[in-house]
Design an enzyme around this catalytic site. Sequence first.
Site, PDB file in Angstrom:
ATOM      1  CB  VAL A  17       1.184   2.610  -0.334  1.00  0.00           C
ATOM      2  CG1 VAL A  17       2.027   3.181  -1.460  1.00  0.00           C
ATOM      3  CG2 VAL A  17       0.763   1.179  -0.653  1.00  0.00           C
ATOM      4  NE  ARG A  55     -10.023   7.770   9.012  1.00  0.00           N
ATOM      5  CZ  ARG A  55     -10.711   7.772   7.889  1.00  0.00           C
ATOM      6  NH1 ARG A  55     -11.846   8.429   7.821  1.00  0.00           N
ATOM      7  NH2 ARG A  55     -10.291   7.103   6.821  1.00  0.00           N
ATOM      8  NE  ARG A  72      -3.037   2.124 -11.275  1.00  0.00           N
ATOM      9  CZ  ARG A  72      -3.340   1.308 -10.282  1.00  0.00           C
ATOM     10  NH1 ARG A  72      -4.207   0.326 -10.458  1.00  0.00           N
ATOM     11  NH2 ARG A  72      -2.764   1.462  -9.110  1.00  0.00           N
ATOM     12  CB  CYS A  77       1.102  -3.922  -6.158  1.00  0.00           C
ATOM     13  SG  CYS A  77      -0.549  -4.392  -5.656  1.00  0.00           S
ATOM     14  N   GLY A 109      -1.448  -5.503   0.325  1.00  0.00           N
ATOM     15  CA  GLY A 109      -1.929  -4.845  -0.893  1.00  0.00           C
ATOM     16  C   GLY A 109      -3.313  -4.246  -0.718  1.00  0.00           C
ATOM     17  CE  LYS A 158      -7.447  -2.011  -9.800  1.00  0.00           C
ATOM     18  NZ  LYS A 158      -7.203  -1.902  -8.351  1.00  0.00           N
ATOM     19  CG  HIS A 215       1.269  -8.875  -4.450  1.00  0.00           C
ATOM     20  ND1 HIS A 215       0.761  -8.919  -3.176  1.00  0.00           N
ATOM     21  CD2 HIS A 215       0.677  -7.801  -5.051  1.00  0.00           C
ATOM     22  CE1 HIS A 215      -0.095  -7.926  -3.006  1.00  0.00           C
ATOM     23  NE2 HIS A 215      -0.152  -7.220  -4.124  1.00  0.00           N
TER      24      HIS A 215
END
Length: 329
Positions: free
Chosen positions: A12, A37, A97, A126, A157, A205, A234
Amino acid sequence: MVIALIGATGLVGEMMIRILEEQQIPFTKFIPCASERSVGKEITVQGKPCKVQSVEDAIKAKPNLAIFSAGAATARKYAAAFAETGAYVIDNSSAFRGMEEVPLVVPEVNAGRITQSTRIISNPNCSTIQMVFPISPIYHEYGIKRLVISTYQSVTGTGINAVRQLFNEREGKSGEMAYPHPIDLNCFPHGGDFDEHGDSAEELKLVNETRKILDAPGIQITATVVRIPVMGGHSEAVNIETEKPFRPEDVRNLLENTPGVVVQDNPQNSIYPMPKYAEGRDEVFVGRIRRDHSLDNGINLWIVADNLRKGAATNAIQIARYLIDKQWL
Ligand code: A2P
C-alpha cells in the site's frame, strides 16, 4: 509541505507514492519510513532517489502530514507523537477506526467529518471503502435496513508476504506462509482473528465501519469474508434490504450518476465487474444490479475495486487532497 510516509516499502505504501506522484500532490520534502530493517534503503519518489528513514527521525523532522500504512501496532506506537507536533495523521490501519473522536473517512461520503482541529483521521478497511461508497447514495435515497455481504478478496490485501506465498506456490517453491493454508487453487473463509462468536476481524470491520461511516448505527449487517487466489481487486456480493420500495432501473441510474462509480451491467453479453480489469483503476465498479425476489425491498449488487488503490492508497490521498483544498495543509 513536508510529508512522511510510514510503511513506504509495503504494497500500500508503494501505491501511495505512485498516487502522490500521479495526483501531483505538492510537497517540499518527502520522508519515507519503514522498519529498522529497511532504513537506508533507496526508493524513487518523483524520479528522485530518497533514503528510507526511521520513524523516530521522521518525528524529529516535524512533517505537516504523516501517512501511516504500517499496521495497527506501528500506528499505535507513533501516530500520537506526530499529532503532538501538529501534523495531520492519516492512518490506514484499524488502530483508531473505532474511536468516536477519530473520523473514519471515505471522502465522497463523509469528508465533512474532518475539522481543522482533527489530528488523526482513519482510512477505512479496503472492503468497507469499496462497498460503502456505492451504497451510500442508495442509503440516502431509500434507507437501508439490512446488508448481507460476501467478499472474495485479493491476496494483495494481506500484504507483500501473501503475494509471495501465492507465487511461491505457483512456482513450486517453499517459503514463508502468510496464511495458515495454501492459497493457490484454494480459498478460505478466514480474514484475521476470530472472536468468541466465530466472526473474523475483517467481517467485524465491515459491520462496524459501515455503520460509523454512514452514521447509521441501526443498519443490520452480516458479512462473510473469503480470501481467494486473485490479484487486482476485491469483489463483493452485496444484498441490500431497503426501507423504501425502489425500481431497479432507478438504482442503476443513481449509481450511473455517482461520480467515481462505474456501472458495468450487461450480463447477457458477459459484462460485469472483474478484479482483473479493476486493477490500476481508481473507480468502484458495480454490476449484476438486480432485484432480490425473496424480499419486498431487496436488491443485489456485485461490487469490485482495486483494493490497493480506492480501497487504500487512493482513498488516503483523497483525504490529503481534502486537507490541502481546505488550506489546512
Ligand atoms: P519493512 O518493509 O521494513 O518491513 P505490507 O503490508 O506490504 O507487508 O507492508 C508493511 C509496511 O509497514 C512495510 O513498509 C514495513 O516496513 C512497514 N513496517 C512494519 N513494521 C514497522 C515498524 N515497526 N516501524 C515502521 N514501519 C514498519
